[in-house]
Design an enzyme around this catalytic site. Sequence first.
Site, short mmCIF file in Angstrom:
data_model
loop_
_atom_site.label_atom_id
_atom_site.label_comp_id
_atom_site.label_asym_id
_atom_site.label_seq_id
_atom_site.Cartn_x
_atom_site.Cartn_y
_atom_site.Cartn_z
N CYS A 33 0.87 -1.17 0.00
CA CYS A 33 0.00 0.00 0.00
C CYS A 33 0.91 1.22 0.00
CB CYS A 33 -0.84 0.03 1.27
SG CYS A 33 -1.72 -1.51 1.56
N ARG A 85 0.74 2.15 -5.92
CA ARG A 85 1.06 1.08 -4.97
C ARG A 85 -0.18 0.31 -4.53
NH1 ARG A 85 6.11 1.84 -2.65
NH2 ARG A 85 5.49 0.47 -0.96
N TRP A 116 -3.99 -1.70 -1.16
CA TRP A 116 -4.09 -2.87 -2.05
C TRP A 116 -4.37 -4.02 -1.10
CZ3 TRP A 116 -1.29 -7.49 -2.85
CH2 TRP A 116 -1.51 -8.12 -4.09
N ASN A 166 1.71 -0.27 6.00
CA ASN A 166 2.01 -1.01 4.78
C ASN A 166 2.86 -2.19 5.18
OD1 ASN A 166 2.65 -1.80 2.14
ND2 ASN A 166 4.47 -0.51 2.11
N GLY A 167 2.41 -3.39 4.83
CA GLY A 167 3.14 -4.60 5.20
C GLY A 167 2.15 -5.67 5.61
N GLU A 221 7.95 -11.04 -22.37
CA GLU A 221 7.69 -9.70 -21.87
C GLU A 221 6.57 -9.02 -22.68
OE1 GLU A 221 8.31 -8.19 -19.28
OE2 GLU A 221 8.10 -6.07 -19.69
N LYS A 226 3.10 -7.66 -21.01
CA LYS A 226 2.59 -6.28 -21.16
C LYS A 226 1.17 -6.31 -21.70
CE LYS A 226 4.81 -4.57 -19.22
NZ LYS A 226 6.11 -4.76 -18.61
N GLU A 245 -1.40 -7.63 -19.02
CA GLU A 245 -1.63 -6.83 -17.82
C GLU A 245 -2.37 -5.52 -18.10
OE1 GLU A 245 2.95 -5.36 -17.05
OE2 GLU A 245 1.61 -5.33 -15.35
N HIS A 270 4.04 -28.21 -29.34
CA HIS A 270 3.94 -29.27 -28.33
C HIS A 270 2.71 -29.09 -27.44
CE1 HIS A 270 7.78 -30.93 -29.51
NE2 HIS A 270 8.27 -29.68 -29.50
N LYS A 278 2.20 -1.66 -8.17
CA LYS A 278 3.54 -1.55 -8.73
C LYS A 278 4.61 -2.28 -7.92
CE LYS A 278 6.45 1.17 -11.44
NZ LYS A 278 6.32 0.27 -12.59
#
Length: 580
Positions: free
Chosen positions: A2, A27, A70, A96-97, A453, A457, A460, A476, A575
Amino acid sequence: MCGIVGYIGRRQAAPLILDSLKKLEYRGYDSFGIATLGSHIEIDKHKGRISEYAGGIRLNGTIGIGHTRWATHGVPNDVNAHPHMDCNNRIAIVHNGIIENYAELKKELAAKGHIFRSETDTEVVVHLIEEQYAKTPDLLSAVRGALPRLKGSYALLVIASGADCLIAARKESPLVLGIGDKEYFAASDMTPVLEYTERAIFLEDGDIACLTGNGVDIYQDARPVSRPVELIDWSPEEVRKGGFAHYMLKEIYEQPQAFFNTIQAVDKSSLPEFVCQSSSVTVVACGSSYHAGLIFKYLLEESCGVPARVDFASEFRYFLPPVDGLVIGITQSGETADTLTALRQARVHNCRTLAITNVLGSSVSRVADATLFMRAGPEISVAATKSFVAQLAVLMQIIDARSEGRYEEILLHAHEAIEEVLLMDLSAAVEQCRSAESIFYIGRGPFYPVALEGALKMKEISYIHAEGYAAGELKHGPFALLSPETPVIAICMPGETYGVMVSNIKEIKARGAPVIAVGSDGDQELPDIIDRFIPLPKTHPFVQVLTSLVVLQILAYQTAVALERDIDKPRNLAKSVTVE
Ligand code: F6R
């Protein structure tokens, strides 16, 4: 995971904190709240995003704390939003944590009569402080008395009626203090604070700080300690959108500069000996940073003949650890919990550790033996773009140092090729992608992680299902999914992998899937066998890795724009991932 902000000074705290929280929304953005201290504590908190909140926040006081969330424990709603308060509404905290032992603490405190209102782990902390505050009028001592009971990670800000101060404490979650002129800030990172001051103190694990209108005192184990004041050279302008529709677009456009600045900033002659000489290398990282590690593996092995292993940081602990070698942790935020844990484990096995990060003062630089900083500047959009390219700049400099400067000229000019691809017209490819059910990305060699990558992108930010595959693997199993609605994006550059890529593309075409090929300008063969061709400048393979990455970022961005997605804050993401 957060964002938290605190303020003490002469201004009204609430508007300043609200504005600061907007800059930390990357965040976490499922709910937010503020508490201020004037004659008493006032609090206002809401489910949803700050930008979408139509009501005003009218709270009085020149001391305040704020939080943007979050969710981890408890769904996003008004009640679970921070700040949380004690039974008597005298103490307010933001956190935050993760408090790992919150369940047992909650049981113990409830048995003593404490009233819990939320489902969060955080709420136990304020009740523990309440217990202590009943024994002492000193808020600092009360917080100090409560913290030893906590297991887990925290960046905490605490205010209380009757205490003319703001208490900040950290353990394994980021917390920085901003030092202004008779006003002081505490925040998860410097982005919101830069508006007011560039002077920062990064708290260490175990530090507790007491901020008043006259200064900051910091303690470790109840003993006063002094921490250096550092100057942060990110300008407030860099954290503004500057006329771009989205931060992501701005950050994509900043990539040539970010790459060049990072190449200039990494001094190859002063790289630690263990980085240049280690006979084996392991990389630990997550998400995009993991993909940067994979690209490094291909380029390092090819250029220097040094074997490299790349592990998801979250899986590292389940493998036999390397012994003695070099372990590189790549993390743009410097706060990713899995990467920090993996580096700590590497040290236990006597490995030398190197961190690559974008954030000065971030936790990873405390964990690793040495740190190399990229010069990407602040990255606000949740999707990594310029930090990714800057990670590659650092990694390519390491390869160059180990190859006696063989790539120096190429790296010094790589940003010019990146600039060229920024303005490419991708509208036909976007049209193909926006209606797709699924998109496959394929490549070989270093272009395989480029495919990974590109797919990350796309998924997301556009929410289209996208998967990256090693081109040889598609037959396969995934071939069963090919159809006219599943475009395949093939990165097909000249060189060793070209011929077999062309064969793979023909196999895909034979199964009815449209192919968009990212190739080299002037290619005579590819355009005839595929549906859409994206020609990139003819250059060195290192640079083609960069240009193909950038073009895939732009494709994802433009597809997400066409689908009207929330590009800078994609659903369910944040993030910096500070939980394992
Ligand atoms: C994707 C993205 C994430 C991060 C991952 C690791 O666009 O940004 O996959 O790469 O969460 O983050 P850091 O590099 O901060 O460790």
